[in-house]
Design an enzyme around this catalytic site. Structure first.
Site, mmCIF file in Angstrom:
data_model
loop_
_atom_site.group_PDB
_atom_site.id
_atom_site.type_symbol
_atom_site.label_atom_id
_atom_site.label_comp_id
_atom_site.label_asym_id
_atom_site.label_seq_id
_atom_site.Cartn_x
_atom_site.Cartn_y
_atom_site.Cartn_z
ATOM 1 N N THR A 11 -12.829 -17.992 -19.980
ATOM 2 C CA THR A 11 -12.898 -19.453 -20.022
ATOM 3 C C THR A 11 -11.591 -20.095 -19.545
ATOM 4 O O THR A 11 -11.597 -20.950 -18.655
ATOM 5 C CB THR A 11 -13.181 -19.924 -21.462
ATOM 6 O OG1 THR A 11 -14.377 -19.279 -21.902
ATOM 7 C CG2 THR A 11 -13.376 -21.422 -21.528
ATOM 8 N N GLY A 129 -4.825 -26.992 -27.612
ATOM 9 C CA GLY A 129 -5.466 -26.962 -26.291
ATOM 10 C C GLY A 129 -4.677 -27.778 -25.291
ATOM 11 O O GLY A 129 -3.520 -27.489 -25.012
ATOM 12 N N ILE A 131 -3.593 -30.859 -25.574
ATOM 13 C CA ILE A 131 -2.720 -31.896 -26.141
ATOM 14 C C ILE A 131 -1.259 -31.472 -26.035
ATOM 15 O O ILE A 131 -0.906 -30.407 -26.510
ATOM 16 C CB ILE A 131 -3.033 -32.132 -27.639
ATOM 17 C CG1 ILE A 131 -4.519 -32.335 -27.873
ATOM 18 C CG2 ILE A 131 -2.223 -33.294 -28.175
ATOM 19 C CD1 ILE A 131 -4.919 -32.277 -29.340
ATOM 20 N N LYS A 200 -1.873 -21.249 -35.431
ATOM 21 C CA LYS A 200 -1.293 -22.447 -34.819
ATOM 22 C C LYS A 200 -0.237 -23.087 -35.713
ATOM 23 O O LYS A 200 0.812 -23.513 -35.234
ATOM 24 C CB LYS A 200 -2.409 -23.433 -34.471
ATOM 25 C CG LYS A 200 -3.318 -22.889 -33.353
ATOM 26 C CD LYS A 200 -4.601 -23.701 -33.223
ATOM 27 C CE LYS A 200 -5.466 -23.207 -32.071
ATOM 28 N NZ LYS A 200 -6.800 -23.847 -32.087
#
Lengths: 388, 388
Positions: A11, A129, A131, A200
């Site tokens: 992806t 992602g 941001i 994260k």
């Protein structure tokens, strides 16, 4: 001419190729030279695709090409990705990744190799992602002492919670919906149990305070134990239930990080972040609260962050970014954190609590240990922290 | 040891000194060397302050000190600030500023001097105060083609509008409140009439598309013409009235920028941004929408952004950031933009509109020119665009 390679054409990797196709001219203008995708390394057979001419299966081709400047690692996991990242950095290539598992577990080692070899290891795409959040944290907010970071770091669980809150859909059904829409994996454990969010918040914590925090060392609670009564009760009392990663600096200078579902007051900007969107709030001692919001996953958003890092690495070809963190310090235990708590159950509301729906919220802070003891004494079915 | 100077010791300048005092050790650790405030240049007498030993009144002291690395310009305006910035850059000093007026009007020239002298001219604090937005735009989102930027860029007007919307306070009274709280200047025209926001949207536009857009060339409408009926009518129909700076890339590649009060749907993240907070939403063709949120003004938040730039400049002592924009291109006229519109007045609601409160909202887009003609024909008292 600058050359880069993509390792792992899933992806994210194919998203990066798409972004180059969409925006190659604009990127070349920004760089002052064309950017060329020289290799795609993947175990799959790409001979029937438009990428047949640049597909390779042997990593040493990348390793040994002196004209290759940057390698994008979008393999995922911490096995092959770790080996190839190590070798690429050792070979003097800049490496850019979206691989949060690898950065959270091995970032310290890989950044040390990058430092030694005077190359960049960049990973903006590993948190939030597309941001922009890591670079703002370590660069724009470099004049601050970071006091707290709190974020909706996983879009899958936020989608599920949004469906539970706004649609009254039970957890199992909301999960199935998320899978049908491609937001959740067939094995959704890493998302639903909070593991993805824990990686994260560890990376954010590493960067904020310069000390390694490993995901396996922090307390992680997912959303699979929540039911509709929890979100409904909270909602009636003016709260949204959100799965948050949170990292806090204590008064004694130590910090702690954890992942748990929280009650969030509806006037808090994080409460309005719905669906697959992510939001990360950072509190600095000069800037106060700043928040970053956007799509936390998806091929093109993630590829946007990867491409930003590729451009940055090429603009810093000769000079490494001053990025890295040291060995883990004395991490505070979440049990030491004092917070307000929500307790659900059919008990008589004790002193120091106010009743909400079928439960109670403490009116003053209590340590995690104290709250758990209280919950046990009262026979509460659910206990959740309230975001201060 | 790195040395910097502050020119102009008002709110921002003294904030920068405070941030150094608060966070000097952490900044030194990040830089790998101590950061020393060597001079404060101000017309005021600082001899009775703790800064007496470093206060100077003669700019040439800064200009001629070969050990001075960075100059912070927080003088404001575009006269003395312009001269000193030019001379500092010419003398090979990096310059960091919060001065939106100067950047919007003279940024192209000053960046060209910086390029020639291989030094940095950085201005993160000029837009959004402490919120990281310019660096994310030109660096993290560098892999995108920017399609649109829209933001609440002025905290004073957002405070006034919030009081009108949430408190039912008329404009004049809300303005007085803002002045009493120190959010608005005694002469509030630059804020209230949209001039401050216009400078900021121009800087964002300059960076997004690489072409100079001067504030005097764009359409600017402030909030002094709004009354309570406008915000109440909008509110009942599910909209918030927000003063927005907006810059849009058209299909033919040209772009346009303007400032106007808009109706914003309540489910748009910008609608929930209240009080003195700012928020900037950027749409890239890969990342989609990302939003940045925080305090858009104030001494410490603004100083946070200035200090981030000072650190960045010092980390790029030898290599200039690739930053700048060219001469103004063919700017599209706002009149070419098609939007939906809100019209207020006691007219019979025409076809293609739906009634809301004492007015109407167009159900399909219409050019600005067309909307103005329609408003005239109907005798509408107020006409406002609806944010798509």
């Amino acid at each position: 001419m600058a050359n880069f390679a993509i390792m792992g054409f899933g992806t994210v990797g194919s998203g990066v190729a798409s972004v180059l196709r969409m925006n190659g001219d604009a990127i070349a203008e920004r760089l002052g030279e064309p950017l060329s995708l020289k290799y795609i390394l993947d175990v799959r057979d790409l001979s029937a695709t438009e990428y047949a001419g640049i597909a390779v299966k042997d990593f040493s081709v990348l390793e040994n090409d002196p004209e290759l400047d940057v390698v994008v690692e979008s393999i995922g996991g911490a096995k092959v990705a770790l080996e190839f990242t190590r070798r690429a950095l050792m070979a003097g290539k800049h490496v850019v990744t979206s691989n949060k598992e690898l950065v959270a577990s091995h970032g310290r080692e890989l950044l040390a190799i990058a430092k030694e070899k005077n190359v960049n290891y960049l990973f903006e795409a590993s948190v939030g992602g597309g941001i922009p959040v890591l670079r703002p944290l370590f660069q724009c907010l470099a004049g601050n002492q970071i006091e707290e970071i709190v974020g909706i770091l996983n879009g899958t669980t936020n989608y599920i919670l949004t469906r539970m809150i706004r649609g009254g859909v039970p957890f199992d059904e909301a999960l199935k919906e998320a899978q049908a829409k491609g937001y959740a994996e067939q094995n959704p454990a890493a998302d639903v149990e909070g593991l993805d969010a824990s990686r994260k918040i560890c990376i954010l914590s590493d960067l904020a305070w310069g000390r390694e925090v490993l995901p396996e060392r922090i307390s992680v609670q997912g959303i699979s134990g929540l039911n509709l009564r929890d979100v409904e009760t909270a909602s009636k009392a003016g709260y949204q239930v959100k799965l948050l990663g949170r990292a806090v600096k204590l008064e004694d200078g130590r910090h702690c990080a954890y992942v748990a579902p929280h009650l969030v007051r509806e006037d808090c900007p994080v409460a309005g972040v719905d669906g697959v969107f992510n939001a990360i709030m950072i509190r600095g001692n000069a800037v106060g609260d700043v928040m970053f919001y956007g799509r936390g996953a998806g091929d093109l958003p993630t590829a946007s962050a990867v491409m930003g890092d590729v451009i940055d690495a090429l603009q810093h070809r000769e000079k490494r970014r001053n990025l890295g963190w040291g060995e883990g310090g004395d991490l505070a235990d979440t049990g030491e954190l004092s917070m307000c708590w929500y307790l659900r159950g059919g008990f008589a509301v004790p002193q120091g609590c106010r009743e909400i729906g079928g439960g109670a919220v403490l009116t003053g802070p209590l340590s995690t240990k104290g709250a758990k003891a209280l919950a046990k004494k009262l026979g509460a079915e659910t206990i959740l922290p309230v975001l201060p």
